[in-house]
Motif scaffolding. Sequence first.
Motif, PDB file in Angstrom:
ATOM      1  N   LEU A 134       0.834  -1.212   0.000  1.00 53.69           N
ATOM      2  CA  LEU A 134       0.000   0.000   0.000  1.00 53.69           C
ATOM      3  C   LEU A 134       0.865   1.257   0.000  1.00 53.69           C
ATOM      4  N   ARG A 135       1.937   1.233   0.799  1.00 52.51           N
ATOM      5  CA  ARG A 135       2.846   2.387   0.835  1.00 52.51           C
ATOM      6  C   ARG A 135       3.524   2.588  -0.516  1.00 52.51           C
ATOM      7  N   LEU A 136       3.898   1.484  -1.155  1.00 49.25           N
ATOM      8  CA  LEU A 136       4.526   1.573  -2.483  1.00 49.25           C
ATOM      9  C   LEU A 136       3.544   2.133  -3.510  1.00 49.25           C
ATOM     10  N   ARG A 137       2.263   1.738  -3.385  1.00 49.31           N
ATOM     11  CA  ARG A 137       1.247   2.247  -4.304  1.00 49.31           C
ATOM     12  C   ARG A 137       1.048   3.755  -4.124  1.00 49.31           C
ATOM     13  N   LYS A 138       1.069   4.215  -2.876  1.00 50.54           N
ATOM     14  CA  LYS A 138       0.965   5.661  -2.616  1.00 50.54           C
ATOM     15  C   LYS A 138       2.150   6.411  -3.209  1.00 50.54           C
ATOM     16  N   TYR A 139       3.334   5.808  -3.066  1.00 51.00           N
ATOM     17  CA  TYR A 139       4.548   6.438  -3.621  1.00 51.00           C
ATOM     18  C   TYR A 139       4.443   6.530  -5.147  1.00 51.00           C
ATOM     19  N   LYS A 140       3.945   5.441  -5.776  1.00 52.20           N
ATOM     20  CA  LYS A 140       3.781   5.441  -7.236  1.00 52.20           C
ATOM     21  C   LYS A 140       2.752   6.483  -7.673  1.00 52.20           C
ATOM     22  N   THR A 141       1.685   6.642  -6.896  1.00 45.63           N
ATOM     23  CA  THR A 141       0.650   7.635  -7.216  1.00 45.63           C
ATOM     24  C   THR A 141       1.216   9.049  -7.157  1.00 45.63           C
ATOM     25  N   LYS A 142       2.011   9.316  -6.102  1.00 49.29           N
ATOM     26  CA  LYS A 142       2.654  10.637  -5.997  1.00 49.29           C
ATOM     27  C   LYS A 142       3.616  10.871  -7.149  1.00 49.29           C
ATOM     28  N   GLU A 143       4.370   9.836  -7.494  1.00 48.81           N
ATOM     29  CA  GLU A 143       5.319   9.937  -8.606  1.00 48.81           C
ATOM     30  C   GLU A 143       4.589  10.233  -9.914  1.00 48.81           C
ATOM     31  N   LEU A 144       3.434   9.592 -10.100  1.00 52.87           N
ATOM     32  CA  LEU A 144       2.643   9.821 -11.311  1.00 52.87           C
ATOM     33  C   LEU A 144       2.140  11.260 -11.363  1.00 52.87           C
ATOM     34  N   ASP A 145       1.650  11.773 -10.235  1.00 59.24           N
ATOM     35  CA  ASP A 145       1.179  13.167 -10.171  1.00 59.24           C
ATOM     36  C   ASP A 145       2.310  14.141 -10.513  1.00 59.24           C
ATOM     37  N   THR A 146       3.497  13.866 -10.003  1.00 54.76           N
ATOM     38  CA  THR A 146       4.660  14.730 -10.278  1.00 54.76           C
ATOM     39  C   THR A 146       5.012  14.714 -11.760  1.00 54.76           C
ATOM     40  N   LEU A 147       5.004  13.536 -12.349  1.00 51.00           N
ATOM     41  CA  LEU A 147       5.337  13.420 -13.786  1.00 51.00           C
ATOM     42  C   LEU A 147       4.305  14.122 -14.656  1.00 51.00           C
ATOM     43  N   LEU A 148       3.013  14.022 -14.255  1.00 48.00           N
ATOM     44  CA  LEU A 148       1.953  14.689 -15.028  1.00 48.00           C
ATOM     45  C   LEU A 148       2.120  16.209 -14.987  1.00 48.00           C
ATOM     46  N   LYS A 149       2.551  16.737 -13.831  1.00 49.92           N
ATOM     47  CA  LYS A 149       2.787  18.173 -13.716  1.00 49.92           C
ATOM     48  C   LYS A 149       3.978  18.602 -14.570  1.00 49.92           C
ATOM     49  N   ARG A 150       5.036  17.792 -14.547  1.00 45.12           N
ATOM     50  CA  ARG A 150       6.233  18.103 -15.334  1.00 45.12           C
ATOM     51  C   ARG A 150       5.950  18.017 -16.835  1.00 45.12           C
ATOM     52  N   LEU A 151       5.047  17.141 -17.190  1.00 44.87           N
ATOM     53  CA  LEU A 151       4.735  16.950 -18.610  1.00 44.87           C
ATOM     54  C   LEU A 151       4.189  18.225 -19.246  1.00 44.87           C
ATOM     55  N   LYS A 152       3.414  18.974 -18.485  1.00 40.85           N
ATOM     56  CA  LYS A 152       2.799  20.199 -19.009  1.00 40.85           C
ATOM     57  C   LYS A 152       3.844  21.245 -19.406  1.00 40.85           C
ATOM     58  N   ASN A 153       4.934  21.348 -18.644  1.00 40.07           N
ATOM     59  CA  ASN A 153       5.937  22.389 -18.872  1.00 40.07           C
ATOM     60  C   ASN A 153       7.219  21.848 -19.535  1.00 40.07           C
ATOM     61  N   SER A 154       7.141  20.621 -20.059  1.00 39.27           N
ATOM     62  CA  SER A 154       8.343  20.009 -20.642  1.00 39.27           C
ATOM     63  C   SER A 154       8.471  20.320 -22.131  1.00 39.27           C
ATOM     64  N   SER A 155       9.691  20.124 -22.633  1.00 40.82           N
ATOM     65  CA  SER A 155       9.954  20.305 -24.070  1.00 40.82           C
ATOM     66  C   SER A 155       9.440  19.098 -24.837  1.00 40.82           C
ATOM     67  N   LYS A 156       9.515  19.191 -26.150  1.00 43.08           N
ATOM     68  CA  LYS A 156       9.001  18.122 -27.010  1.00 43.08           C
ATOM     69  C   LYS A 156       9.767  16.819 -26.782  1.00 43.08           C
ATOM     70  N   ALA A 157      11.076  16.915 -26.632  1.00 41.70           N
ATOM     71  CA  ALA A 157      11.915  15.732 -26.422  1.00 41.70           C
ATOM     72  C   ALA A 157      11.622  15.095 -25.057  1.00 41.70           C
ATOM     73  N   GLU A 158      11.423  15.961 -24.041  1.00 46.37           N
ATOM     74  CA  GLU A 158      11.140  15.464 -22.692  1.00 46.37           C
ATOM     75  C   GLU A 158       9.764  14.815 -22.595  1.00 46.37           C
ATOM     76  N   LYS A 159       8.808  15.358 -23.388  1.00 48.15           N
ATOM     77  CA  LYS A 159       7.441  14.827 -23.350  1.00 48.15           C
ATOM     78  C   LYS A 159       7.396  13.351 -23.723  1.00 48.15           C
ATOM     79  N   SER A 160       8.201  12.977 -24.703  1.00 46.64           N
ATOM     80  CA  SER A 160       8.233  11.581 -25.132  1.00 46.64           C
ATOM     81  C   SER A 160       8.725  10.681 -24.006  1.00 46.64           C
ATOM     82  N   ASP A 161       9.764  11.141 -23.281  1.00 43.87           N
ATOM     83  CA  ASP A 161      10.327  10.366 -22.167  1.00 43.87           C
ATOM     84  C   ASP A 161       9.339  10.280 -21.000  1.00 43.87           C
ATOM     85  N   TYR A 162       8.736  11.442 -20.656  1.00 41.34           N
ATOM     86  CA  TYR A 162       7.748  11.473 -19.571  1.00 41.34           C
ATOM     87  C   TYR A 162       6.530  10.609 -19.904  1.00 41.34           C
TER      88      TYR A 162
END
Length: 463
Positions: free
Chosen positions: A194-222
């Motif tokens: 359960l703790r690992l799932r919460k960590y993954k959920t937070k990580e996903l939220d962080t990546l989604l936020k970064r995706l909005k302000n990322s460059s074209k090359a970074e978007k593919s990786d994210y």
Amino acid sequence: MELLSKEWNFILCQTERNLDLFEPFLAFRRGLLKILGSEEHLIEHLFQSASALRKGLRFSLAAASLYELKELCCHRDQQTVPSTYFLSKLEEAKLLRAQGQHDMAIGLGKYILKNHTDERNKSDVYRLVGKWLAETRSSNSRTIIEDYLNHSVALDKKYMSRQCRTHFHLAHYTYNLFKSYEERLSSNEWQAALRLRKYKTKELDTLLKRLKNSSKAEKSDYGAKIQELQKQLALDREEAQKIQDDRDEFLSLALEGYQRSLVVGGKYDLQVVFRLVSLWFNLFSRKQVVDSMIKTTKEVQSYKFIPLVYQIASRLGSSKDAQGSTNFQNALASLLKKMAIDHPYHTICQLLALANGDRVKDKQRSRSSFVVDMDKKLAAENLLKELSSFHGALIRQMKQMVEIYIRLAELETRKEDTNKKISLPREFRSICQLELAKVPVVTATIPVDPNCRYEEGTFPHFS
């Protein structure tokens, strides 16, 4: 011959306890039946012998009886062979299991199911094979329930005398499955997941936020990382949901099986009542448990709960249940009301004790050990008011008696008065106004009558 058979069965039951007499008796009985030429009674004797010898751990002698039984079956009329033949096969399977040959016993059980046509005995085979598969963990739980235990229950609906046992075994198996799922969901490994799932959920939220302000090359990786995390989380949630659904289903099957076992028979009453009440009290906040409790209260005879009347009454209006469902208290009050209506002499005293829970000496009120649970007191008082329309006169009489008991307990005594007579207060004379044949001695043991008939004066009372 029929009278002799009854006498033999009685002697068989007596000698089973003494193995030194048991084997000679079986040999004598078999020899006499051969002389008399009673083949039918000889077959019955051999079948009984095989079963009794197996239970007495005389496996080689049991196998010999079964062999002789099968030899006799081969020479009998073909119309009567199948039932006797398959019953001997079932006894052979039980013998194999008793000898530790579990796989062979299960295989033989499956062979009987495939070839036997007698539904009455077939239900017993389904139950045994399902039980053996569960004990050896030779098959998954779904297969055991759906292909064996449920079939046993379905077939036994035609035979009321056997339903109690099949419902009990289904309930017992599903209860153990529920318990294993509960333990898994509360284990350290599950909490870590359960703790690992919460960590993954937070990580996903962080990546989604970064995706909005990322460059074209970074978007593919994210995007690739986000997709992988979403897939993992979806699988984790699906697995968790399935485990919780299975746990709830096994709990429902266990509750229903135990309830049906109480309704249709009495063989396992005490064991089942203890298990049911334990489940109710531990899981009082779950809707399916409360619903089962309400159904059980309506359908099961109240005398079956009398052995646990103290434990049941103690949970009435308890403040410990404040965070749980109020429906639990409603269901509990309904059960106690039914018990008190049917068996007043076994229930009303407990309710009066709760209603007088605040009767503490002034000197002791300040002590922490005397904490009054007002929820219990009020709930008991309300229930006694409801019961007045059924046992009004009895409750009034018992209240007067309880009041005298309490006043007697409150009498001040001194160590030096040990061998002296103590004068009782004048108000104790009101005991003469009681219709004492209605009021039992509190410490008396009154047999529980399933038919709810308690005649005045048939129990220990004051005179």
